[in-house]
Design a protein around this motif. Structure first.
Motif, short mmCIF file in Angstrom:
data_model
loop_
_atom_site.label_atom_id
_atom_site.label_comp_id
_atom_site.label_asym_id
_atom_site.label_seq_id
_atom_site.Cartn_x
_atom_site.Cartn_y
_atom_site.Cartn_z
N GLU A 1 0.86 -1.18 0.00
CA GLU A 1 0.00 0.00 0.00
C GLU A 1 0.89 1.22 0.00
N TYR A 2 0.45 2.27 -0.63
CA TYR A 2 1.28 3.47 -0.67
C TYR A 2 0.40 4.71 -0.65
N LYS B 1 0.53 1.09 -8.86
CA LYS B 1 0.78 1.21 -7.43
C LYS B 1 2.23 0.86 -7.11
N ARG C 1 0.54 8.19 -2.59
CA ARG C 1 0.04 8.27 -3.96
C ARG C 1 -1.19 7.40 -4.14
N SER D 1 4.67 3.46 -7.99
CA SER D 1 4.51 4.69 -7.22
C SER D 1 5.32 4.67 -5.93
N VAL D 2 5.69 3.47 -5.46
CA VAL D 2 6.47 3.40 -4.21
C VAL D 2 7.83 4.07 -4.40
N ALA E 1 5.43 -0.32 2.59
CA ALA E 1 5.35 -0.83 1.22
C ALA E 1 6.53 -1.74 0.91
#
Lengths: 520, 520
Positions: free
Chosen positions: A56-57, B365, A60, B368-369, A217
């Motif tokens: 999960e982040y 996702k 963003r 995006s990390v 993450a």
């Protein structure tokens, strides 16, 4: 519904995002093409890497995606109750209008197009000299050649000199410096080295809550165990050794704690750790045999009176050989924060202390697979650690620009705390450092109920409502691990220019009052 | 000793690198500090991530480390039988003296220091205009802001336009484009999505042998199963469907083959695949339910007459909806190769075709990390996919520079093949494309014996001897998976300037003759 935690509730009501995803899994995976040919996909949610799904982040996440949509809708002329989306969700200084340091960009331009070295009167001599030095240290005298995997030797030497100056002469070996693609890259690389074991032997990594979501993450992606230790909101988000002890003791029941991550100054909580506290943390790490990871990317961002940045390395060495020769430490820095705000260049470094020689060889091998970090980012890191010196042509301009940025940030830190604490139902710790406030928001019961019925965390519901009504994009604290029954937290950067920040804070205030009234 | 494979021999003699490492494990892990305090390290070879230990990366392996040492020794005045170390081990064009494209660097300089936009007569108008467009597409009009995780919208649109032009109008959706930190980053990201399962269900990924070692390194790190398929040396390193079939059939006994990687034009083997072959490969992937990964970073590097670059995507779409609507494909490009050679900027993109929507969300996702790929690299990617057009001020200069680089490469490809094939005991396929030759070297029995006694692969022994005697750094083919009993292979770039390459090839020739004589 307040008798159990919100996560349990969301699990029960089967409305959480992950369960929505799960229900989607029931759909047939075969898709028919227009002419009736069917062929199941190789890669689906069911058949993909399960650890990636766990990532999960929040920074963003869905709220930022919605903010981007709203911006698009605005640009298409769709009417909204606001004229602009303000993304106060991430520490992206230049996106908020902060100007880059002139000297840095002059040198980068000269390095990019060395023909400019022949121009008279356009660039100061120190910028030209520095560009020449950087280019000489590059393969083929070009930013376009690969660098050694660990980074350009000349830059690593300058980083080592910087660390020695910063830490009052504690020696630094350039061989312990690795240039990275931003700090995130360094952090995930060290975590990658640390992860092993299965079941009760699985590596556990201690991270602060609230945390910066990179940590959760990266740990999810690596399949490591996340061990939460809570910062003390009542004491300005300080670290508490008893809480560290509680967390590690509990974790030993189900995993093998091997590392302790600290962010100082704190993200998103803005605390600056005292020297005493750092000493305690080092002692704790030594006693519990934990590898220390110090995320020190905000080392210049200290605003509160009486607060000072102490690097973990300096304190470690001041504690004498019992610690300085044994405790393993990796510390991280970046071009993205402080007064530079050069996020887009993805520059950074890490220093490793007391790392086993064989492991260091493995680290060097591991980073070599990606060939090298971006060379323009390496050049920029060099400028950050070796800025213009007194007497050099660019010195005055550099100091003026740096001071202006840091003073403005200090002012904005105070302003944020002041305005937010005038709002009933909001309380905010002093922003001692870094770039964020992390205020606590009282969310009315009715709003919590509505949120849960929608399958949302209450603070997410709060932030989404604020975004739709005001165009202000904040991040819910639950994405940073901070979850309470009837209080939410939000992350808000202090980066917008003062006039804009004032408007923003007053809009947040008005929104909170309206929201509270509506759900009372 | 030739009756079994070299790996078996090395295993038996207990002299291989990995067994040396293993013996080291017997050492006590506790280290005493100078004042007698002992504390075992948290992170040791024994306690680190075992998958990281499995990673090998020949391109930057021991031979390159030795080359760096030799350079240092030379610079310290230590006498050697050569005056210069020539690293012909990696496709690092600008390190070998290739000049960057003027237009690209002008725009990058303007973007880095936008004050330069105010200069008269220093930059052509099209460079200024392009810099303005790129800056407008950046947060805060600065390369220093983060971009969206998937990359700057404007750049992704330009990439999509480029792909449509390249593929004769086959549509390209910018939403399928992800900007990456070089192609390596994109490749490891897609592999990361694909890996799952345990035991016989573990994801297997087919890679060509000889391979580019990024693939084996990434698969080792992810704990995926590497499935080797051999290229046909006798047919200019072509791909052979029967060989693919053999490899996948055998692999199904012990893992779950899910992806097929192709490098075209080939690295390190330089072959350019025919359109027919690509069609066969796509049919094979569809039949066997394999996700296709096409590494197409050398798409402009095609030299041999009758050879042409065909993108996997174009062929896929020409095969009609049975394939174009079902076969999953990711293709990769980069700023590092072709005529640009801008390795240091770490720019790249990937396009994903027919990827499941939910998986695409997961991919977004996941990237995006790391926040975003380096923005200067994104800007450079934009220039590569949208170079100056006829009628624009920079067009003639651009065409002149590009043509000069590509013609020189074509000439060097021929020269390499020609000179190497004059040497008894060396045979070399035509270098149809890319940047490397991969000649086969006959190694005398005596030399093989001496190598094995030293615990080295014979081709490593050959390359190390060459390095020590001539200063020429090549990479042994065994690091690329190519191992035979009494033949070795070496990787040599064709990148040095023609006069230097001629000297280099003649030195290799002399060395080989001397080496053969010595061990006969």
């Amino acid at each position: 519904f307040l008798s159990y935690t919100i996560d349990e509730y969301l699990l029960d009501t089967n409305l959480s995002l992950s369960s929505l995803t799960a229900s989607r899994r029931g759909l047939p995976q075969k898709k028919m093409s227009e002419n009736g040919i069917s062929r199941p996909k190789v890669l689906t949610l069911d058949t993909m890497n399960p650890t990636v799904k766990m990532v999960e982040y929040a920074v963003r996440g869905p709220i930022v995606q919605r903010a981007v949509e709203l911006e698009k809708e605005l640009s298409e002329g769709i009417e909204k109750p606001f004229t602009e989306v303000i993304k106060a969700n991430i520490g992206d200084a230049q996106a908020m209008g902060q100007q880059p340091i002139t000297f840095f960009r002059q040198v980068l331009a000269l390095c990019s197009y060395p023909e400019l070295l022949n121009l008279d009167n356009t660039f100061p001599e120190d910028a030209k000299n520095r560009a020449r030095l950087i280019l000489q240290s590059c393969g083929g005298s070009s930013l376009g050649a690969y660098s050694p995997s660990q980074g350009i030797d000349y830059v690593r030497q300058d980083v080592a000199n910087y660390i020695e100056r910063r830490d009052g002469g504690v020696p630094c070996d350039p061989d312990n410096i690795y240039l990275t693609t931003g700090a995130s890259d360094g952090i995930t690389t060290i975590l990658k080295l640390l992860v092993c074991g299965q079941g009760i032997d699985r590596t556990g990594v201690m991270i602060s809550i609230p945390q910066y979501p990179l940590y959760s993450a990266a740990l999810a992606e690596l399949g490591a165990v996340q061990i939460n230790y809570f910062l003390n909101e009542d004491n300005c988000w300080s670290m508490d050794i008893q809480e560290l002890q509680r967390a590690v003791n509990e974790a030993r029941q189900h995993c093998h704690p091997r590392a302790l991550c600290i962010i100082n100054p704190g993200n998103p909580t803005g605390q600056v750790q005292s020297r005493d506290c750092i000493e305690d943390v080092i002692r704790f790490a030594a006693k519990e045999r934990l590898f220390l990871m110090a995320d020190e990317v905000y080392q210049d961002n200290v605003y509160a009176e009486g607060c000072k940045f102490h690097s973990f390395k300096k304190v470690l060495f001041e504690m004498g050989p019992e610690y300085s020769e044994t405790v393993e430490l990796a510390s991280f820095h970046s071009t993205s924060k402080c007064y530079m705000g050069e996020c887009g260049f993805r520059g950074g470094y890490m220093e490793v202390i007391n790392m086993d020689d064989d492991v260091k060889s493995q680290l060097t091998k591991l980073v070599s697979v990606r060939l090298c970090s971006p060379v323009p980012g390496q050049a920029l890191m060099d400028l950050v650690v070796n800025p213009p010196q007194p007497g050099e042509p660019s010195y005055n301009c550099f100091i003026k620009e740096r001071t202006a940025t840091l003073s403005a940030l200090a002012e904005k830190a105070k302003l944020t705390e002041k305005i937010l604490n005038t709002v009933p139902g909001i309380r905010c710790n002093p922003v001692q450092g870094a770039m964020y406030s992390f205020p606590c928001i009282t969310i009315p019961d009715k709003a919590i109920k509505e949120a849960l019925e929608k399958g949302q965390q209450p603070d997410m519901f709060y932030c989404m409502t604020m975004l739709e009504e005001t165009g202000i994009c904040l991040v819910p604290g639950s994405g940073f691990g901070q979850k309470r029954i009837n209080e939410g937290f939000v992350v808000m950067t202090i980066l917008p220019p003062i006039d804009k920040l004032t408007i923003l804070l007053n809009k947040v205030k008005e929104f909170h009052q309206r929201f509270t009234k509506q759900y009372s």
